[in-house]
Design a protein around this motif. Structure first.
Motif, PDB file in Angstrom:
ATOM      1  N   GLN A 198       1.040  -1.067  -0.227  1.00 23.58           N
ATOM      2  CA  GLN A 198      -0.237   0.115  -0.208  1.00 23.58           C
ATOM      3  C   GLN A 198       0.470   1.859   0.019  1.00 23.58           C
ATOM      4  N   ALA A 199       2.149   1.261   0.324  1.00 20.74           N
ATOM      5  CA  ALA A 199       2.920   2.491   0.432  1.00 20.74           C
ATOM      6  C   ALA A 199       4.268   1.801   0.047  1.00 20.74           C
ATOM      7  N   ALA A 200       5.564   2.948  -0.697  1.00 14.86           N
ATOM      8  CA  ALA A 200       6.355   2.614  -0.102  1.00 14.86           C
ATOM      9  C   ALA A 200       7.445   2.809   0.999  1.00 14.86           C
ATOM     10  N   ASP A 201       6.419   2.999   1.830  1.00 16.21           N
ATOM     11  CA  ASP A 201       7.131   4.022   3.492  1.00 16.21           C
ATOM     12  C   ASP A 201       7.326   2.626   4.035  1.00 16.21           C
ATOM     13  N   ASP A 202       6.494   1.319   3.573  1.00 19.07           N
ATOM     14  CA  ASP A 202       6.249   0.450   4.026  1.00 19.07           C
ATOM     15  C   ASP A 202       7.699  -0.886   3.980  1.00 19.07           C
ATOM     16  N   LEU A 203       8.092   0.188   3.007  1.00 14.97           N
ATOM     17  CA  LEU A 203       9.931  -1.270   2.563  1.00 14.97           C
ATOM     18  C   LEU A 203      10.417  -0.441   2.586  1.00 14.97           C
ATOM     19  N   ALA A 204      11.085   0.557   3.354  1.00 20.70           N
ATOM     20  CA  ALA A 204      12.371   1.750   3.391  1.00 20.70           C
ATOM     21  C   ALA A 204      12.161   1.132   4.925  1.00 20.70           C
ATOM     22  N   GLY A 205      11.835   1.314   5.541  1.00 21.95           N
ATOM     23  CA  GLY A 205      12.237   0.465   7.274  1.00 21.95           C
ATOM     24  C   GLY A 205      12.271  -1.814   7.500  1.00 21.95           C
ATOM     25  N   SER A 206      12.882  -1.114   8.478  1.00 21.77           N
ATOM     26  CA  SER A 206      13.714  -2.605   9.235  1.00 21.77           C
ATOM     27  C   SER A 206      12.681  -4.023   8.733  1.00 21.77           C
ATOM     28  N   GLU A 207      11.338  -3.580   8.400  1.00 17.89           N
ATOM     29  CA  GLU A 207      10.278  -4.671   7.783  1.00 17.89           C
ATOM     30  C   GLU A 207      10.625  -4.881   6.142  1.00 17.89           C
ATOM     31  N   GLY A 208      11.004  -3.740   5.808  1.00 18.72           N
ATOM     32  CA  GLY A 208      10.575  -3.952   4.763  1.00 18.72           C
ATOM     33  C   GLY A 208      10.777  -4.449   3.494  1.00 18.72           C
ATOM     34  N   ASP A 259       8.680 -10.296   1.242  1.00 21.57           N
ATOM     35  CA  ASP A 259       9.458 -11.778   0.632  1.00 21.57           C
ATOM     36  C   ASP A 259       7.947 -12.317   1.531  1.00 21.57           C
ATOM     37  N   ARG A 260       7.254 -11.828   2.241  1.00 21.22           N
ATOM     38  CA  ARG A 260       6.084 -12.203   2.675  1.00 21.22           C
ATOM     39  C   ARG A 260       5.165 -12.109   1.045  1.00 21.22           C
ATOM     40  N   CYS A 261       5.714 -11.231   0.772  1.00 25.88           N
ATOM     41  CA  CYS A 261       3.922 -11.017  -0.324  1.00 25.88           C
ATOM     42  C   CYS A 261       4.556 -11.785  -2.311  1.00 25.88           C
ATOM     43  N   GLN A 262       5.983 -11.806  -1.845  1.00 21.12           N
ATOM     44  CA  GLN A 262       6.316 -12.745  -3.313  1.00 21.12           C
ATOM     45  C   GLN A 262       5.917 -14.274  -3.206  1.00 21.12           C
ATOM     46  N   ALA A 263       6.366 -14.873  -1.460  1.00 19.70           N
ATOM     47  CA  ALA A 263       5.066 -15.949  -1.023  1.00 19.70           C
ATOM     48  C   ALA A 263       4.239 -16.268  -0.806  1.00 19.70           C
ATOM     49  N   LEU A 294      12.249  -5.032  -8.052  1.00 18.53           N
ATOM     50  CA  LEU A 294      10.885  -5.279  -9.263  1.00 18.53           C
ATOM     51  C   LEU A 294       9.713  -5.141  -9.341  1.00 18.53           C
ATOM     52  N   PRO A 295       8.425  -4.567  -8.879  1.00 19.31           N
ATOM     53  CA  PRO A 295       7.027  -5.752  -8.376  1.00 19.31           C
ATOM     54  C   PRO A 295       6.864  -5.839 -10.132  1.00 19.31           C
ATOM     55  N   ASP A 296       6.026  -6.267 -10.084  1.00 19.04           N
ATOM     56  CA  ASP A 296       4.814  -6.753 -11.541  1.00 19.04           C
ATOM     57  C   ASP A 296       4.211  -5.793 -11.964  1.00 19.04           C
ATOM     58  N   VAL A 297       3.645  -5.017 -11.095  1.00 14.18           N
ATOM     59  CA  VAL A 297       2.947  -3.547 -10.987  1.00 14.18           C
ATOM     60  C   VAL A 297       2.573  -2.618 -10.201  1.00 14.18           C
ATOM     61  N   VAL A 298       3.253  -1.806 -11.058  1.00 15.70           N
ATOM     62  CA  VAL A 298       3.371  -0.445 -10.306  1.00 15.70           C
ATOM     63  C   VAL A 298       2.011   0.376 -10.721  1.00 15.70           C
ATOM     64  N   GLU A 299       1.451   1.106  -9.428  1.00 19.01           N
ATOM     65  CA  GLU A 299       0.673   1.907  -9.698  1.00 19.01           C
ATOM     66  C   GLU A 299       0.909   2.981  -9.246  1.00 19.01           C
TER      67      GLU A 299
END
Length: 296
Positions: free
Chosen positions: A112-122, A127-131, A159-164
């Motif tokens: 839902q947002a790039a900030d979610d991938l910027a932190g320590s758990e990003g 990886d969870r989404c890819q799983a 390398l996302p499949d889709v970017v909004e």
């Protein structure tokens, strides 16, 4: 670069379905929300719209699950919860979204947002989404970005499949800066949102549940409205013609609260694209508005 609209432009549309709260009275009885959604979906299917986007929260998922036409022609994108909810809850909610909609699998799981991938758990979130994709619950994984996120850099990293990404008549930065082309070159399906600039072209903001824009934005939008009137262009038609004609865009995301609203959008999308200098309608800064809290 803008290209002429596709022969069947509605095929590029995706509808973002919100909870159907309005229940018009028909025959003296309020119409159930599920019936409103069912009519909306049938209208979309009849018009060649085959993509639906939904985010967790409210009753939209449950209503969709009770309203799909059979057989359903729709591919469905689901947005994740914020990472602040915790990795386990984000994953569980993505699964739950499919269950609520009665779907064995979804098309795209959108972070839902790039900030979610910027932190320590990003990276762990990604990886969870890819799983979930690897397990067949979603066909693709996507990422919702803004121009402030450094979209091309983020796309190269994950390398996302889709970017909004937002891009519309009033905020053309993603196209004019070459970002849409860069994303497409990286192999991403490019989706644009913000096509109607959250209603700024269409009427008073307060009436739509938004705070009024500042005086500078009001003046700029008024100038755009005047240019559109001089060019004899309906604002909705112009906004859709610009977005549908973007060379590197595969999907144009629009909001639809009713079948009547969607019919108006599809009719405007089907109009011939005007030959016009779209850059004349762009504002220097992206128009923004914040939704007024229901408690305000």
């Amino acid at each position: 670069m803008i290209r002429p609209s596709d022969p069947h432009p509605c095929a590029k549309l995706a509808i973002s379905v919100a909870t159907a709260e309005a229940r018009p009275v028909i025959g003296g009885q309020p119409q159930p929300a599920e019936d409103l959604v069912r009519t909306l979906l049938q209208t979309a299917a009849d018009g060649g719209v085959s993509r639906v986007a939904v985010r967790p929260g409210g009753e939209a998922e449950r209503q969709l699950g009770q309203a799909w036409p059979f057989p359903s022609p729709f591919s469905v994108s689901v947005r994740t919860l914020p990472i602040s909810e915790g990795l386990d809850r984000v994953e569980a909610r993505a699964r739950r979204s499919l269950e609520r909609m009665g779907l064995p699998r979804g098309d795209v799981l959108m972070v839902q947002a790039a900030d979610d991938l910027a932190g320590s758990e990003g990276r762990a979130l990604w990886d969870r989404c890819q799983a979930l994709k690897a397990r067949g619950l979603f066909k693709r994984v996507g990422l919702k970005l803004t121009m402030d996120d450094g979209p091309a850099l983020m796309a190269r990293r994950f390398l996302p499949d889709v970017v909004e990404i937002p891009c519309g008549l009033l905020d053309q930065r993603a196209e004019r800066a070459g970002v849409l082309a860069e994303l497409a070159e990286l192999g991403c399906e490019v989706r644009v949102s913000g096509v109607f600039a959250r209603g700024l072209l269409f009427g008073p903001r307060e009436a739509m549940g938004f705070e009024a824009p500042d005086s500078q934005t009001r003046a700029a939008v008024s100038r755009v409205r005047l240019r559109l009137a001089e060019a004899r262009l309906d604002p909705m038609q112009a906004a859709l013609a610009y977005a549908l004609g973007l060379e590197h865009v595969s999907v144009v995301l629009i909001g639809a609260r009713s079948a009547a609203e969607l019919r108006a959008v599809m009719a405007a999308a089907g109009q011939p694209a005007p030959q016009i200098d779209w850059g004349a309608f762009s504002l220097t800064e992206a128009p923004t508005a914040r939704r007024v809290s229901s408690a305000a």
